[in-house]
Design a protein around this motif. Structure first.
Motif, short mmCIF file in Angstrom:
data_model
loop_
_atom_site.label_atom_id
_atom_site.label_comp_id
_atom_site.label_asym_id
_atom_site.label_seq_id
_atom_site.Cartn_x
_atom_site.Cartn_y
_atom_site.Cartn_z
N ASN A 129 0.85 -1.18 0.00
CA ASN A 129 0.00 0.00 0.00
C ASN A 129 0.89 1.24 0.00
N CYS A 130 0.44 2.30 -0.66
CA CYS A 130 1.29 3.49 -0.84
C CYS A 130 1.76 4.05 0.51
N GLN A 157 -3.25 11.70 3.59
CA GLN A 157 -3.18 11.06 2.28
C GLN A 157 -3.91 11.86 1.21
N GLY A 161 -4.80 9.00 -4.16
CA GLY A 161 -4.84 7.62 -3.63
C GLY A 161 -6.18 6.97 -3.90
N ALA A 162 -7.19 7.78 -4.14
CA ALA A 162 -8.54 7.25 -4.43
C ALA A 162 -8.80 7.26 -5.94
N ILE A 201 -10.40 6.05 5.55
CA ILE A 201 -9.99 5.58 4.22
C ILE A 201 -10.20 4.07 4.19
N GLU A 212 -7.49 0.61 5.79
CA GLU A 212 -6.24 1.31 5.40
C GLU A 212 -5.28 1.28 6.59
N ARG A 236 -7.70 11.38 4.95
CA ARG A 236 -7.69 11.95 3.60
C ARG A 236 -7.66 13.47 3.71
N HIS A 243 1.56 11.80 -0.33
CA HIS A 243 1.12 11.41 1.01
C HIS A 243 2.13 11.92 2.05
C1 2RA Z 1 -5.49 5.43 -0.71
N1 2RA Z 1 -3.73 3.90 -0.03
O1 2RA Z 1 -4.67 6.33 -0.51
C2 2RA Z 1 -5.06 3.98 -0.59
C3 2RA Z 1 -5.12 3.27 -1.91
N2 2RA Z 1 -4.25 3.84 -2.87
O2 2RA Z 1 -6.67 5.62 -1.04
#
Ligand code: 2RA
Length: 340
Positions: A129-130, A157, A161-162, A201, A212, A236, A243
């Protein structure tokens, strides 16, 4: 002699970055195939100074292809990754589908490249995952020096990411707040994201954390060290790409902030920007398009015996996804799929 490389999901943000980074890093490609859904077939995508036309994933034969970089959701990955693997094409998958499978290596090259040998189990390698990728790049050199006991991380984030929908929602909502009659209700996110932050998230789990947050815990343990205790709050924020993470680390042994800074300065994949003055730190808008995991605000946490706080920022489409996948392909090529 190079490799025949497939990018699956070539029209998405991550797929496009995979093609950009394969070209930027001059990965030895003899032939490239860019795959997308039938409705996108024929879309022209940049590959360095060339363009490639997307082909239909549904009818693609992976036979004779060496490496497939997957940048599609788990549902599509479930269908096509086994097909590619069965054809002898090694899959590097950016979805979460295989990350927690003990038979599938979950790789961040700066942290656990040696684990790549496990690709032979299923011909599949998982990309993390990022939010995990950038964090373990920062933690690894410190863990090697002073053994980490516990990590408390809060993430900030970006909406990319979405996916494209996340980017569009932030753009449309922001515009709608200033242009009468163009107000935009939340659709991709649960609440307004423009000028707001959302502490949610992915889905909620029974213990009150989100998936997440669970991913960051499970993946850090698999990639770095299962003994490390991790607790995460993933948020988010109204940023398009990049991020950010506030990371609090407690060690078994004392680690002085100056030594921590020196260690991080020498660490692979890390760029330290850390001056106690205006602008002496990284912010997400400055990381976009870069490869580095940036680290700032390194300082002692005097509330515990052996604590350090730091700020970590990286391009979530690059180190958080496409760059890490291409780096895995580089390790795979150099160590396992040697060409003449
Ligand atoms: C997000 N890490 O940032 C999750 C999926 N890329 O939404």
């Amino acid at each position: 002699m190079g490799y025949r490389v497939v990018v699956v999901g070539a029209t998405g943000n991550v797929g496009r970055e995979m093609l950009n980074i394969l070209a930027e890093r001059e990965f030895p490609v003899d032939e490239i195939a860019a795959l997308a859904s039938r409705k996108s077939m024929g879309t022209e995508i940049s590959f360095g100074d060339k363009t490639v036309k997307t082909k239909d994933l549904d009818n693609f034969d992976f036979t004779g292809w060496d490496i497939a970089l997957f940048a599609v959701g788990s549902e599509a990955t479930k269908i096509y990754a086994p097909k590619a693997a069965a054809s002898g094409c090694v899959v590097i998958d950016n979805s979460s589908l295989y990350r927690y499978d003990p038979a599938v290596p979950l790789i961040v090259p700066e942290v656990n490249a040696d684990a790549i040998e496990g690709y032979k189990n299923k011909m599949i390698i998982a990309n993390p995952n990022c939010s995990t990728a950038q964090m373990v790049v920062a933690l690894k050199p410190l863990h090697d020096r002073a053994r980490i006991k516990r990590v408390v991380v809060s993430t900030y984030q970006s909406v990319s990411g979405a996916g494209k929908e996340g980017i569009d929602e932030l753009w449309d909502q922001t515009k709608g707040l200033y242009v009468p009659g163009q107000e935009v209700a939340p659709s991709k996110f649960t609440k307004q994201i423009a000028f707001n932050v959302i502490p949610h998230i992915d889905v909620f789990l029974d213990d009150g954390s989100t998936k997440e947050e669970w991913k960051m815990v499970a993946e850090t343990k698999k990639i770095l060290d299962k003994s490390i205790k991790v607790t995460a709050t993933c948020v988010r924020v109204p940023v398009f790409v990049g991020h950010s993470e506030s990371i609090n680390i407690e060690f078994e042994d004392f680690l002085d902030e100056h030594e921590a800074r020196d260690i991080l300065r020498e660490a692979p994949g890390v760029m330290v920007i850390d001056k106690r003055e205006n602008g002496g730190y990284i912010t997400p808008v400055e990381c976009v398009g870069d490869y580095a995991t940036y680290i700032s605000r390194i300082r002692q946490d005097s509330t515990v015996d052996n604590g350090i706080n730091l700020w970590c920022v990286s391009d979530n489409l690059r180190k958080g996804a496409a760059l890490n996948a291409v780096q895995i392909a580089e390790v795979l090529g150099n160590r396992c799929l040697k060409k003449g």
